[in-house]
Write a protein that holds these residues in place. Structure first.
Motif, PDB file in Angstrom:
ATOM      1  N   THR A 204       6.247  -1.237   1.717  1.00 21.99           N
ATOM      2  CA  THR A 204       6.096  -0.417   2.756  1.00 21.99           C
ATOM      3  C   THR A 204       6.432  -0.546   4.437  1.00 21.99           C
ATOM      4  O   THR A 204       7.371  -2.088   3.988  1.00 21.99           O
ATOM      5  CB  THR A 204       4.048  -0.468   3.528  1.00 21.99           C
ATOM      6  N   ALA A 205       6.822   0.234   4.548  1.00 21.79           N
ATOM      7  CA  ALA A 205       7.503   0.337   6.244  1.00 21.79           C
ATOM      8  C   ALA A 205       6.693  -1.038   7.105  1.00 21.79           C
ATOM      9  O   ALA A 205       7.289  -1.640   7.494  1.00 21.79           O
ATOM     10  CB  ALA A 205       7.202   1.461   7.030  1.00 21.79           C
ATOM     11  N   ASN A 206       5.315  -0.751   6.627  1.00 23.86           N
ATOM     12  CA  ASN A 206       4.766  -1.740   7.385  1.00 23.86           C
ATOM     13  C   ASN A 206       4.671  -3.497   6.961  1.00 23.86           C
ATOM     14  O   ASN A 206       5.229  -4.384   7.855  1.00 23.86           O
ATOM     15  CB  ASN A 206       3.016  -1.122   6.897  1.00 23.86           C
ATOM     16  N   THR A 207       4.926  -3.487   5.539  1.00 24.79           N
ATOM     17  CA  THR A 207       5.904  -4.853   5.435  1.00 24.79           C
ATOM     18  C   THR A 207       7.232  -5.183   5.613  1.00 24.79           C
ATOM     19  O   THR A 207       7.306  -6.562   6.594  1.00 24.79           O
ATOM     20  CB  THR A 207       5.291  -4.875   3.969  1.00 24.79           C
TER      21      THR A 207
ATOM     22  N   ALA B 256       9.781   1.815  -0.625  1.00 23.85           N
ATOM     23  CA  ALA B 256       9.316   3.577  -1.066  1.00 23.85           C
ATOM     24  C   ALA B 256       8.451   3.989   0.439  1.00 23.85           C
ATOM     25  O   ALA B 256       7.535   3.663   0.002  1.00 23.85           O
ATOM     26  CB  ALA B 256       8.204   3.204  -2.827  1.00 23.85           C
TER      27      ALA B 256
ATOM     28  N   GLY C 232       0.717  -1.301  -0.147  1.00 27.87           N
ATOM     29  CA  GLY C 232       0.203  -0.102   0.326  1.00 27.87           C
ATOM     30  C   GLY C 232       0.731   1.271   0.144  1.00 27.87           C
ATOM     31  O   GLY C 232       0.653   2.025   0.895  1.00 27.87           O
ATOM     32  N   SER C 233       1.471   1.084  -0.845  1.00 25.74           N
ATOM     33  CA  SER C 233       2.353   2.624  -1.070  1.00 25.74           C
ATOM     34  C   SER C 233       1.759   2.788  -2.602  1.00 25.74           C
ATOM     35  O   SER C 233       1.538   2.212  -3.289  1.00 25.74           O
ATOM     36  CB  SER C 233       4.002   2.238  -1.169  1.00 25.74           C
TER      37      SER C 233
ATOM     38  N   THR D 267      -1.267  -6.333  -1.313  1.00 21.28           N
ATOM     39  CA  THR D 267      -2.414  -6.379   0.241  1.00 21.28           C
ATOM     40  C   THR D 267      -3.452  -5.406   0.082  1.00 21.28           C
ATOM     41  O   THR D 267      -3.985  -5.026  -1.142  1.00 21.28           O
ATOM     42  CB  THR D 267      -0.820  -5.721   1.067  1.00 21.28           C
TER      43      THR D 267
HETATM   44  C1  LIG Z   1      -2.579   6.807  -0.902  1.00 24.79           C
HETATM   45  C2  LIG Z   1      -1.389   6.544   0.542  1.00 24.79           C
HETATM   46  C3  LIG Z   1       0.108   6.480   0.421  1.00 24.79           C
HETATM   47  C4  LIG Z   1       0.641   5.529   1.068  1.00 24.79           C
HETATM   48  N1  LIG Z   1       1.831   5.469   0.962  1.00 24.79           N
HETATM   49  C5  LIG Z   1       3.006   4.686   1.848  1.00 24.79           C
HETATM   50  C6  LIG Z   1       3.738   4.717   1.293  1.00 24.79           C
HETATM   51  O1  LIG Z   1       4.140   5.148   0.213  1.00 24.79           O
HETATM   52  N2  LIG Z   1       4.795   4.037   1.933  1.00 24.79           N
HETATM   53  C7  LIG Z   1       4.617   2.918   2.901  1.00 24.79           C
HETATM   54  O2  LIG Z   1       5.341   2.549   3.515  1.00 24.79           O
HETATM   55  N3  LIG Z   1       2.998   3.146   3.481  1.00 24.79           N
HETATM   56  C8  LIG Z   1       2.199   3.953   2.668  1.00 24.79           C
HETATM   57  N4  LIG Z   1       1.371   4.425   2.753  1.00 24.79           N
HETATM   58  C9  LIG Z   1       0.633   3.443   4.182  1.00 24.79           C
HETATM   59  C10 LIG Z   1       0.254   2.223   3.998  1.00 24.79           C
HETATM   60  O3  LIG Z   1      -0.726   2.219   2.696  1.00 24.79           O
HETATM   61  C11 LIG Z   1       0.112   1.124   5.403  1.00 24.79           C
HETATM   62  O4  LIG Z   1       1.362   1.273   5.981  1.00 24.79           O
HETATM   63  C12 LIG Z   1      -0.919   0.353   4.998  1.00 24.79           C
HETATM   64  O5  LIG Z   1      -1.246  -0.386   6.327  1.00 24.79           O
HETATM   65  C13 LIG Z   1       0.427  -0.467   4.723  1.00 24.79           C
HETATM   66  O6  LIG Z   1      -0.082  -2.006   4.256  1.00 24.79           O
HETATM   67  P1  LIG Z   1       0.426  -3.246   3.336  1.00 24.79           P
HETATM   68  O7  LIG Z   1       2.108  -2.861   3.922  1.00 24.79           O
HETATM   69  O8  LIG Z   1      -0.121  -4.337   4.336  1.00 24.79           O
HETATM   70  O9  LIG Z   1       0.455  -2.872   1.953  1.00 24.79           O
HETATM   71  C14 LIG Z   1       0.637   4.777   2.183  1.00 24.79           C
HETATM   72  C15 LIG Z   1      -0.999   5.201   2.217  1.00 24.79           C
HETATM   73  C16 LIG Z   1      -1.803   6.014   1.686  1.00 24.79           C
HETATM   74  C17 LIG Z   1      -3.651   5.986   2.049  1.00 24.79           C
END
Ligand SMILES: Cc1cc2nc3c(=O)[nH]c(=O)nc-3n(C[C@H](O)[C@H](O)[C@H](O)COP(=O)(O)O)c2cc1C
Length: 398
Positions: A102-105, A137, A26-27, A52
């Motif tokens: 993402t940082a989260n993943t 990213a 989700g970046s 995700t």
């Molecule tokens: C529009 C938008 C852009 C985002 N961009 C980023 C990003 O570039 N990098 C990042 O680590 N999190 C970003 N986030 C936050 C992640 O989506 C959030 O941490 C989410 O829980 C990630 O889940 P995932 O790792 O399962 O995809 C963004 C959120 C939104 C709504």
């Protein structure tokens, strides 16, 4: 035929028969994953998308299905996709590429948490030693966060590979698509130059005549750049010393610039060449150096004589600095008939391990015809695109 199939191998077959799971998280850089998937397919790969839930809010799964011809896995099913692709099975995929990550993943992978299809693939891949490449990213405040950095280190300790983001302002941005594709090729390719430290010296020299004019030549730098790219793709630790040339150097090839023969000699100082196992000198280096005049030689003269001195021989200095390294150098002759004799002379004179001869026809062109000469006296002519010839030249140092 699905439109994605029409793309397969359009650029080359470097990823032919390679199966890649592309995890998208989700970046906002998820928007680049369509381009990335299609570029991987253009290099011959088969790409299975996994997303995700957060990624599905940024790009629609239909876009990735269109890009790859496969329905993205947005929820694991009774097919246990994570196991059949990344598990201890007979035919696992060649790579799990998570881009963007993402940082989260990253943090979840580091801690063995697998609550999305992407993190479940990662946990499975770590367990079964399927290669994993992450492309982070995010905002710089997230990337610089000590816990995120610690989690990156934990992932690395478990053999997970990373492509560093490029930092621009307060963002840790996704690298260019071509850097990601090249790193994929490096990761899943033949890796026959792994752990080799290779220096490529290429491009033209440019010697000043006065403060604004130069004495240079038509070397484009193409051969040097293609050698650098090919060495990178085959796993080498490559560095380019790049002269006055027009071919752009890709972001993933570390390079130093030089203009004059004196610059080149300066680069060789302080043991800087000692740590290379192999050095390829394809640079078009000046044989004569003009006596530089200060300011600007006035225009309007009926005749102008420029005094030149013979340039020092780079190869002599190089061989004395690295007596045990493999050195391959290029020789250019006007007439093909002289190429073999002159190339052989160069090889013998500078105690080279191999030499490459060519004619003026190769200067600035996309193609070339080269004579490959080994220390043992074996010689072969090869004709083709400089990109393909780079691979043949690097075979000499395998
Ligand atoms: C529009 C938008 C852009 C985002 N961009 C980023 C990003 O570039 N990098 C990042 O680590 N999190 C970003 N986030 C936050 C992640 O989506 C959030 O941490 C989410 O829980 C990630 O889940 P995932 O790792 O399962 O995809 C963004 C959120 C939104 C709504």
């Amino acid at each position: 035929m699905h439109p994605a199939e029409e793309l397969r191998g359009k650029k080359n077959n470097k990823l032919f028969h390679k199966r890649i799971v592309l995890g998208v998280t989700g970046s906002i850089a998820a928007v680049e994953s369509i381009k990335l998937a299609r570029e991987l397919i253009r290099h011959g790969a088969t790409v299975y998308p996994v997303m995700t839930p957060a990624a599905t809010r940024i790009i629609h799964p239909d876009a990735l299905e269109f890009a790859t011809s496969y329905k993205p896995v947005i929820q694991l099913t009774g097919q246990t996709e994570h196991v059949s692709w990344c598990g201890l099975v007979q035919d696992p995929v060649d790579l799990l590429l998570i881009s963007p990550c993402t940082a989260n993943t990253i943090s979840k992978i580091a801690r063995g948490i697998d609550d999305t299809p992407v993190t479940t693939c990662a946990t499975t891949a770590i367990g079964s030693k399927v290669p994993i490449l992450l492309v982070p990213a995010m905002h710089l405040s997230m990337y610089d966060h000590r816990i995120v950095q610690k989690n990156i280190d934990i992932c690395k300790d478990h053999g997970v590979l990373f492509i560093d983001p490029f930092i621009s302002g307060n963002k840790a941005k996704l690298p260019q698509v071509d850097e990601i594709v090249e790193t994929v090729i490096r990761t899943v390719g033949k890796r026959d130059l792994l752990n080799k430290r290779i220096l490529i010296i290429g491009g033209a020299t440019a010697e000043p005549i006065d403060d604004i004019r130069l004495l240079t030549n038509r070397s484009s730098g193409k051969t040097a750049v293609f050698l650098g790219v090919n060495a990178f793709e085959r796993g080498a630790d490559v560095e380019l010393w790049y002269g006055y040339a027009t071919e752009p150097v890709p972001s993933y090839i570390p390079y130093k610039r030089f203009e004059t023969v004196a610059d080149l000699l300066k680069l060789m100082k302080n043991n800087s060449v000692k740590h290379f196992d192999s050095i390829i000198v394809c640079a078009a280096i000046a044989n004569y150096i003009p006596k530089k005049q200060r300011g600007k030689i006035p225009s309007g003269k009926e005749k102008l004589f420029i005094e030149c001195a013979q340039a020092p021989t780079i190869l002599e200095t190089l061989r004395s600095r690295v007596p045990h390294a493999t050195i391959i150098a290029f020789k250019t002759e006007e007439k093909k008939i002289n190429v073999k004799r002159k190339t052989q002379q160069l090889l013998t004179k500078h105690h080279l391990n191999g030499a490459v001869g060519n004619t003026l026809a190769g200067f600035g062109a996309k193609d070339n015809e080269i004579l490959i000469l080994t220390k043992k006296g074996k010689s072969t002519w090869k004709k083709g695109k400089k990109e393909e010839l780079a691979s043949v030249i690097l075979d000499m140092i395998k």
